[in-house]
Scaffold this motif. Structure first.
Motif, PDB file in Angstrom:
ATOM      1  N   GLY A  28       0.747  -1.389   0.114  1.00 49.12           N
ATOM      2  CA  GLY A  28      -0.002   0.189  -0.094  1.00 49.12           C
ATOM      3  C   GLY A  28       1.000   1.248   0.007  1.00 49.12           C
ATOM      4  N   PHE A  29       1.985   1.154   0.718  1.00 50.19           N
ATOM      5  CA  PHE A  29       2.728   2.312   0.805  1.00 50.19           C
ATOM      6  C   PHE A  29       3.744   2.620  -0.198  1.00 50.19           C
ATOM      7  CE2 PHE A  29       2.492   2.399   5.808  1.00 50.19           C
ATOM      8  CZ  PHE A  29       1.320   3.391   5.764  1.00 50.19           C
ATOM      9  N   ALA A  30       4.000   1.540  -1.149  1.00 53.01           N
ATOM     10  CA  ALA A  30       4.726   1.586  -2.305  1.00 53.01           C
ATOM     11  C   ALA A  30       4.032   1.931  -3.313  1.00 53.01           C
ATOM     12  CB  ALA A  30       5.411   0.279  -2.371  1.00 53.01           C
ATOM     13  N   THR A  31       2.629   2.051  -3.247  1.00 51.14           N
ATOM     14  CA  THR A  31       1.744   2.257  -4.547  1.00 51.14           C
ATOM     15  C   THR A  31       1.226   3.517  -4.338  1.00 51.14           C
ATOM     16  OG1 THR A  31      -0.057   0.801  -3.705  1.00 51.14           O
ATOM     17  CG2 THR A  31       1.605  -0.036  -5.279  1.00 51.14           C
ATOM     18  N   GLN A  32       0.192   3.637  -3.359  1.00 45.96           N
ATOM     19  CA  GLN A  32      -0.568   5.025  -3.128  1.00 45.96           C
ATOM     20  C   GLN A  32       0.266   5.797  -2.258  1.00 45.96           C
ATOM     21  OE1 GLN A  32      -4.562   3.305  -2.765  1.00 45.96           O
ATOM     22  NE2 GLN A  32      -4.836   4.873  -4.470  1.00 45.96           N
ATOM     23  N   GLY A  33       0.917   5.249  -1.117  1.00 45.29           N
ATOM     24  CA  GLY A  33       1.607   6.026  -0.029  1.00 45.29           C
ATOM     25  C   GLY A  33       0.554   6.378   0.974  1.00 45.29           C
ATOM     26  N   PHE A  34      -0.477   5.748   1.074  1.00 49.96           N
ATOM     27  CA  PHE A  34      -1.686   6.307   1.792  1.00 49.96           C
ATOM     28  C   PHE A  34      -2.357   4.629   2.190  1.00 49.96           C
ATOM     29  CE2 PHE A  34      -1.182  10.401   1.168  1.00 49.96           C
ATOM     30  CZ  PHE A  34      -2.045  11.296   2.121  1.00 49.96           C
ATOM     31  N   LEU A  35      -2.798   4.613   3.597  1.00 44.53           N
ATOM     32  CA  LEU A  35      -3.510   3.629   3.841  1.00 44.53           C
ATOM     33  C   LEU A  35      -4.393   3.790   5.093  1.00 44.53           C
ATOM     34  CD1 LEU A  35      -0.739   0.750   4.744  1.00 44.53           C
ATOM     35  CD2 LEU A  35      -2.180   0.461   2.862  1.00 44.53           C
ATOM     36  N   PHE A  36      -5.705   2.862   5.212  1.00 47.79           N
ATOM     37  CA  PHE A  36      -6.367   3.016   6.398  1.00 47.79           C
ATOM     38  C   PHE A  36      -5.869   1.679   7.138  1.00 47.79           C
ATOM     39  CE2 PHE A  36     -10.120   5.142   4.263  1.00 47.79           C
ATOM     40  CZ  PHE A  36     -10.393   6.150   5.088  1.00 47.79           C
ATOM     41  N   VAL A  37      -5.754   2.205   8.536  1.00 52.12           N
ATOM     42  CA  VAL A  37      -4.869   1.179   9.474  1.00 52.12           C
ATOM     43  C   VAL A  37      -6.121   0.968  10.657  1.00 52.12           C
ATOM     44  CG1 VAL A  37      -3.313   0.799  11.296  1.00 52.12           C
ATOM     45  CG2 VAL A  37      -2.529   1.890   9.169  1.00 52.12           C
ATOM     46  N   ASP A  38      -6.478  -0.453  10.602  1.00 53.15           N
ATOM     47  CA  ASP A  38      -7.307  -0.814  11.623  1.00 53.15           C
ATOM     48  C   ASP A  38      -6.487  -1.622  12.527  1.00 53.15           C
ATOM     49  OD1 ASP A  38      -9.695  -0.961  12.875  1.00 53.15           O
ATOM     50  OD2 ASP A  38     -10.720  -2.217  11.340  1.00 53.15           O
ATOM     51  N   GLY A  39      -7.223  -2.068  13.785  1.00 57.18           N
ATOM     52  CA  GLY A  39      -6.515  -3.025  14.613  1.00 57.18           C
ATOM     53  C   GLY A  39      -5.576  -2.165  15.597  1.00 57.18           C
ATOM     54  N   HIS A  40      -5.603  -0.897  15.774  1.00 63.06           N
ATOM     55  CA  HIS A  40      -4.995  -0.008  16.697  1.00 63.06           C
ATOM     56  C   HIS A  40      -5.735  -0.018  18.049  1.00 63.06           C
ATOM     57  CE1 HIS A  40      -8.577   2.614  16.171  1.00 63.06           C
ATOM     58  NE2 HIS A  40      -8.348   2.563  15.018  1.00 63.06           N
TER      59      HIS A  40
END
Length: 336
Positions: A28-40
């Protein structure tokens, strides 16, 4: 333009520190540079309370907020038009206001006290709450960086999973900043200026962002070279929702980590619009390496493979800029 209800980002659950999760994060970070992160580890109650404190702060009289003007440590209040993230976009700065907490000790959660307004006064329950939240941000940011170390296949002899943690220490000194922001609706301020935060990339390693439902406005410049709105999304995990966990948090790669990885990880331009006639509040955590860390090439075979022939030949560690030097350079170009 993609409809706001569509989500262009991957949602990755980081509850497990394993190779599968690491590969998802890296992709995700290598393509768009953005993610939604769950499990925090954030609860919705905590996030809602932080937004309420932010709203109370920005409702204070202007003369009160101006007394805590932002300083050389990047701590304090930034007024309307003071920050210009995209100098090519407009003559005036961005029509938004913000308050920065900084100079953190992530063992205690303490931050620079001299710039704190009365609302967040040292010793108050609100300050203790900021301490708790800052430590949670640090723990989540560190977990994401540990997953990146696994995904980048950093050799154990070079530090392995702890490579980034060794450079983002709880007891270290960094320019990591927690920021609350307020974007007034167009009917209240600069109705002709639709873009509230100009197109920019962030300056540190990674950025973590909470936004509220109904107050979207963040857009990224995606791989198709179009602006795509980032919606508010709920967790797809029913157990997390039942536990009262907060919605997935937006996480993006910033300039230092992109440079560090020879652009294997993408620092993507983004901006903020306020498409609806509502106040928009957001809470951001800009995670930086320790001040004296030099941005030398990361010992990763993936990063090495992305280098040009001879790119790093005859370079010494002192030839590379430090984390703090890079930030100060960018801040100098940002503030009017």
């Amino acid at each position: 333009m993609t409809a706001a209800k569509e989500n262009p980002l991957k949602v990755v659950d980081v509850a497990n520190l394993d190779a599968k999760t690491a590969d998802q994060i890296l992709e995700g970070f290598a393509t768009q540079g953005f993610l939604f992160v769950d499990g925090h580890d954030f609860t919705q109650e905590e996030v809602d309370h932080f937004f309420e404190l932010s709203k109370q702060y920005f409702a204070l009289p202007q003369e009160v907020k101006d007394k805590q003007a932002i300083d050389a440590d990047n701590c304090g209040y930034t007024s309307f038009h003071q920050e210009k993230l995209d100098p090519k976009l407009q003559l005036r700065g961005d029509p938004k206001e913000a308050f920065n907490f900084g100079l953190f000790n992530f063992i205690t959660g303490d931050c620079k006290k001299e710039q704190l307004p009365e609302l967040f006064a040292y010793g108050s329950e609100n300050y203790k709450f900021i301490n708790k939240m800052s430590k949670k941000y640090f723990e989540l940011g560190s977990r994401i960086l540990n997953l990146l170390a696994i995904g980048l296949k950093i050799d154990e002899n070079e530090g392995g999973v702890n490579w980034f943690s060794d450079r983002h220490r709880t007891e270290g000194t960094s320019m990591t900043t927690m920021r609350v922001l307020h974007y007034p609706p167009s009917s209240k301020l600069d109705g002709d200026q639709v873009i509230r935060a100009g197109a920019h990339t962030d300056y540190g390693a990674i950025t973590l962002l909470f936004q509220q439902k109904g107050q979207e406005g963040l857009e990224l410049f995606d791989t198709t070279e179009n602006w795509k709105p980032i919606p508010y999304v709920e967790s797809a995990n029913a157990e997390y929702r039942a536990q009262g966990k907060a919605a997935p948090i937006v996480v993006n790669i910033a300039d230092q980590l992109s440079f560090w990885t020879n652009k294997v990880l993408k620092s993507t331009p983004h901006r903020v619009l306020v498409p609806n006639d509502v106040d928009r509040y957001s809470i951001v955590f800009f995670f930086h390496a320790d001040n004296d860390v030099r941005l030398t090439p990361i010992p990763s075979p993936i990063v090495k493979a992305a280098a040009q022939p001879g790119q790093y030949d005859n370079k010494k560690p002192e030839d590379y800029i430090t984390s703090k030097e890079y930030l100060l350079k960018r801040l100098k170009d940002t503030y009017a």
